[in-house]
Design a protein around this motif. Structure first.
Motif, PDB file in Angstrom:
ATOM      1  N   GLN A  22       0.835  -1.197   0.000  1.00  0.00           N
ATOM      2  CA  GLN A  22       0.000   0.000   0.000  1.00  0.00           C
ATOM      3  C   GLN A  22       0.868   1.244   0.000  1.00  0.00           C
ATOM      4  O   GLN A  22       1.986   1.240   0.513  1.00  0.00           O
ATOM      5  CB  GLN A  22      -0.888   0.038   1.240  1.00  0.00           C
ATOM      6  CG  GLN A  22      -1.932  -1.036   1.282  1.00  0.00           C
ATOM      7  CD  GLN A  22      -2.751  -0.931   2.557  1.00  0.00           C
ATOM      8  OE1 GLN A  22      -2.289  -0.425   3.570  1.00  0.00           O
ATOM      9  NE2 GLN A  22      -3.975  -1.401   2.507  1.00  0.00           N
ATOM     10  N   ILE A  23       0.316   2.304  -0.561  1.00  0.00           N
ATOM     11  CA  ILE A  23       0.980   3.605  -0.544  1.00  0.00           C
ATOM     12  C   ILE A  23       0.401   4.404   0.623  1.00  0.00           C
ATOM     13  O   ILE A  23      -0.803   4.384   0.884  1.00  0.00           O
ATOM     14  CB  ILE A  23       0.749   4.343  -1.883  1.00  0.00           C
ATOM     15  CG1 ILE A  23       1.377   3.556  -3.025  1.00  0.00           C
ATOM     16  CG2 ILE A  23       1.290   5.763  -1.826  1.00  0.00           C
ATOM     17  CD1 ILE A  23       2.862   3.317  -2.893  1.00  0.00           C
ATOM     18  N   ARG A  25      -1.161   7.202   2.837  1.00  0.00           N
ATOM     19  CA  ARG A  25      -2.225   8.171   2.512  1.00  0.00           C
ATOM     20  C   ARG A  25      -1.700   9.590   2.355  1.00  0.00           C
ATOM     21  O   ARG A  25      -2.349  10.438   1.770  1.00  0.00           O
ATOM     22  CB  ARG A  25      -3.299   8.158   3.590  1.00  0.00           C
ATOM     23  CG  ARG A  25      -4.078   6.882   3.598  1.00  0.00           C
ATOM     24  CD  ARG A  25      -5.090   6.884   4.694  1.00  0.00           C
ATOM     25  NE  ARG A  25      -5.673   5.554   4.784  1.00  0.00           N
ATOM     26  CZ  ARG A  25      -6.825   5.303   5.326  1.00  0.00           C
ATOM     27  NH1 ARG A  25      -7.540   6.279   5.846  1.00  0.00           N
ATOM     28  NH2 ARG A  25      -7.283   4.082   5.378  1.00  0.00           N
ATOM     29  N   PHE A  27       0.656  10.475   0.498  1.00  0.00           N
ATOM     30  CA  PHE A  27       1.178  10.694  -0.854  1.00  0.00           C
ATOM     31  C   PHE A  27       0.438  11.868  -1.481  1.00  0.00           C
ATOM     32  O   PHE A  27      -0.781  11.913  -1.503  1.00  0.00           O
ATOM     33  CB  PHE A  27       1.007   9.441  -1.711  1.00  0.00           C
ATOM     34  CG  PHE A  27       1.239   9.673  -3.175  1.00  0.00           C
ATOM     35  CD1 PHE A  27       2.479  10.056  -3.643  1.00  0.00           C
ATOM     36  CD2 PHE A  27       0.201   9.528  -4.081  1.00  0.00           C
ATOM     37  CE1 PHE A  27       2.691  10.289  -4.994  1.00  0.00           C
ATOM     38  CE2 PHE A  27       0.398   9.746  -5.430  1.00  0.00           C
ATOM     39  CZ  PHE A  27       1.645  10.127  -5.890  1.00  0.00           C
ATOM     40  N   THR A  29      -0.242  14.010  -4.780  1.00  0.00           N
ATOM     41  CA  THR A  29      -0.133  14.064  -6.243  1.00  0.00           C
ATOM     42  C   THR A  29       0.259  15.453  -6.728  1.00  0.00           C
ATOM     43  O   THR A  29       0.711  15.604  -7.858  1.00  0.00           O
ATOM     44  CB  THR A  29      -1.457  13.648  -6.916  1.00  0.00           C
ATOM     45  OG1 THR A  29      -2.511  14.489  -6.443  1.00  0.00           O
ATOM     46  CG2 THR A  29      -1.772  12.201  -6.653  1.00  0.00           C
ATOM     47  N   LEU A  34       3.639  10.326  -9.530  1.00  0.00           N
ATOM     48  CA  LEU A  34       3.598   8.924  -9.132  1.00  0.00           C
ATOM     49  C   LEU A  34       4.280   8.748  -7.784  1.00  0.00           C
ATOM     50  O   LEU A  34       5.244   9.455  -7.474  1.00  0.00           O
ATOM     51  CB  LEU A  34       4.325   8.045 -10.155  1.00  0.00           C
ATOM     52  CG  LEU A  34       3.630   7.839 -11.489  1.00  0.00           C
ATOM     53  CD1 LEU A  34       4.588   7.214 -12.486  1.00  0.00           C
ATOM     54  CD2 LEU A  34       2.405   6.972 -11.332  1.00  0.00           C
ATOM     55  N   PRO A  35       3.819   7.788  -6.994  1.00  0.00           N
ATOM     56  CA  PRO A  35       4.515   7.506  -5.742  1.00  0.00           C
ATOM     57  C   PRO A  35       5.884   6.891  -6.040  1.00  0.00           C
ATOM     58  O   PRO A  35       6.163   6.471  -7.161  1.00  0.00           O
ATOM     59  CB  PRO A  35       3.596   6.507  -5.035  1.00  0.00           C
ATOM     60  CG  PRO A  35       2.700   5.966  -6.068  1.00  0.00           C
ATOM     61  CD  PRO A  35       2.651   6.948  -7.192  1.00  0.00           C
ATOM     62  N   ASP A  39       7.119   6.518  -0.443  1.00  0.00           N
ATOM     63  CA  ASP A  39       5.684   6.566  -0.164  1.00  0.00           C
ATOM     64  C   ASP A  39       5.094   5.210   0.228  1.00  0.00           C
ATOM     65  O   ASP A  39       3.908   5.119   0.540  1.00  0.00           O
ATOM     66  CB  ASP A  39       4.940   7.087  -1.399  1.00  0.00           C
ATOM     67  CG  ASP A  39       5.367   8.488  -1.765  1.00  0.00           C
ATOM     68  OD1 ASP A  39       5.292   9.376  -0.897  1.00  0.00           O
ATOM     69  OD2 ASP A  39       5.795   8.695  -2.919  1.00  0.00           O
ATOM     70  N   PHE A  56       5.181   1.385  -9.894  1.00  0.00           N
ATOM     71  CA  PHE A  56       4.150   2.216  -9.287  1.00  0.00           C
ATOM     72  C   PHE A  56       3.129   2.606 -10.344  1.00  0.00           C
ATOM     73  O   PHE A  56       3.494   2.952 -11.467  1.00  0.00           O
ATOM     74  CB  PHE A  56       4.758   3.475  -8.658  1.00  0.00           C
ATOM     75  CG  PHE A  56       5.645   3.159  -7.489  1.00  0.00           C
ATOM     76  CD1 PHE A  56       5.097   2.948  -6.234  1.00  0.00           C
ATOM     77  CD2 PHE A  56       7.010   3.055  -7.649  1.00  0.00           C
ATOM     78  CE1 PHE A  56       5.900   2.646  -5.157  1.00  0.00           C
ATOM     79  CE2 PHE A  56       7.828   2.757  -6.576  1.00  0.00           C
ATOM     80  CZ  PHE A  56       7.275   2.548  -5.322  1.00  0.00           C
ATOM     81  N   HIS A  58      -0.558   4.915 -10.984  1.00  0.00           N
ATOM     82  CA  HIS A  58      -1.464   5.918 -10.439  1.00  0.00           C
ATOM     83  C   HIS A  58      -2.158   6.622 -11.594  1.00  0.00           C
ATOM     84  O   HIS A  58      -1.505   7.172 -12.487  1.00  0.00           O
ATOM     85  CB  HIS A  58      -0.719   6.935  -9.573  1.00  0.00           C
ATOM     86  CG  HIS A  58      -1.604   7.943  -8.934  1.00  0.00           C
ATOM     87  ND1 HIS A  58      -2.512   7.607  -7.953  1.00  0.00           N
ATOM     88  CD2 HIS A  58      -1.755   9.262  -9.145  1.00  0.00           C
ATOM     89  CE1 HIS A  58      -3.166   8.686  -7.584  1.00  0.00           C
ATOM     90  NE2 HIS A  58      -2.733   9.711  -8.302  1.00  0.00           N
ATOM     91  N   GLU A  59      -3.477   6.578 -11.588  1.00  0.00           N
ATOM     92  CA  GLU A  59      -4.307   7.268 -12.577  1.00  0.00           C
ATOM     93  C   GLU A  59      -3.830   7.044 -14.018  1.00  0.00           C
ATOM     94  O   GLU A  59      -3.648   7.983 -14.787  1.00  0.00           O
ATOM     95  CB  GLU A  59      -4.385   8.759 -12.247  1.00  0.00           C
ATOM     96  CG  GLU A  59      -5.119   9.026 -10.953  1.00  0.00           C
ATOM     97  CD  GLU A  59      -5.289  10.502 -10.648  1.00  0.00           C
ATOM     98  OE1 GLU A  59      -4.667  11.348 -11.330  1.00  0.00           O
ATOM     99  OE2 GLU A  59      -6.054  10.799  -9.728  1.00  0.00           O
ATOM    100  N   ARG A  61      -0.975   6.078 -15.118  1.00  0.00           N
ATOM    101  CA  ARG A  61       0.467   6.236 -15.325  1.00  0.00           C
ATOM    102  C   ARG A  61       1.190   5.098 -14.637  1.00  0.00           C
ATOM    103  O   ARG A  61       0.707   4.543 -13.646  1.00  0.00           O
ATOM    104  CB  ARG A  61       0.946   7.563 -14.770  1.00  0.00           C
ATOM    105  CG  ARG A  61       0.255   8.744 -15.431  1.00  0.00           C
ATOM    106  CD  ARG A  61       0.718  10.013 -14.860  1.00  0.00           C
ATOM    107  NE  ARG A  61       1.896  10.435 -15.630  1.00  0.00           N
ATOM    108  CZ  ARG A  61       2.524  11.579 -15.453  1.00  0.00           C
ATOM    109  NH1 ARG A  61       2.122  12.404 -14.525  1.00  0.00           N
ATOM    110  NH2 ARG A  61       3.566  11.892 -16.176  1.00  0.00           N
TER     111      ARG A  61
END
Length: 68
Positions: A22-23, A25, A27, A29, A34-35, A39, A56, A58-59, A61
């Motif tokens: 898990q990353i 919370r 983190f 943006t 990206l984390p 993170d 990693f 995210h959205e 990416r």
């Protein structure tokens, strides 16, 4: 200790081991898209240098980088 044992096993056998984490919370943006390893949520300390790659997402990416 368990991560070191898995690391050693993977080196000896050539196995690929994938771990999902898990990353944290916190983190942000706004600070970076990206984390990264900083993170990763670690309720217990883990030596992340034992991993050879970090991926990693995210959205839509993705980053896949060597762990230095």
């Amino acid at each position: 200790m368990q991560i070191k044992t898995l690391h050693d096993f993977a080196r000896r056998s050539g196995a690929i081991i994938v771990a999902i984490s898990q990353i944290d919370r916190r983190f942000d943006t706004g600070a970076k898209p990206l984390p990264d390893l900083s993170d990763v949520r670690q309720p217990n300390p883990v030596d992340l240098s034992l991993f050879t790659r970090a991926c990693f997402l995210h959205e839509g990416r993705i980053s896949l980088d060597p762990v230095i």
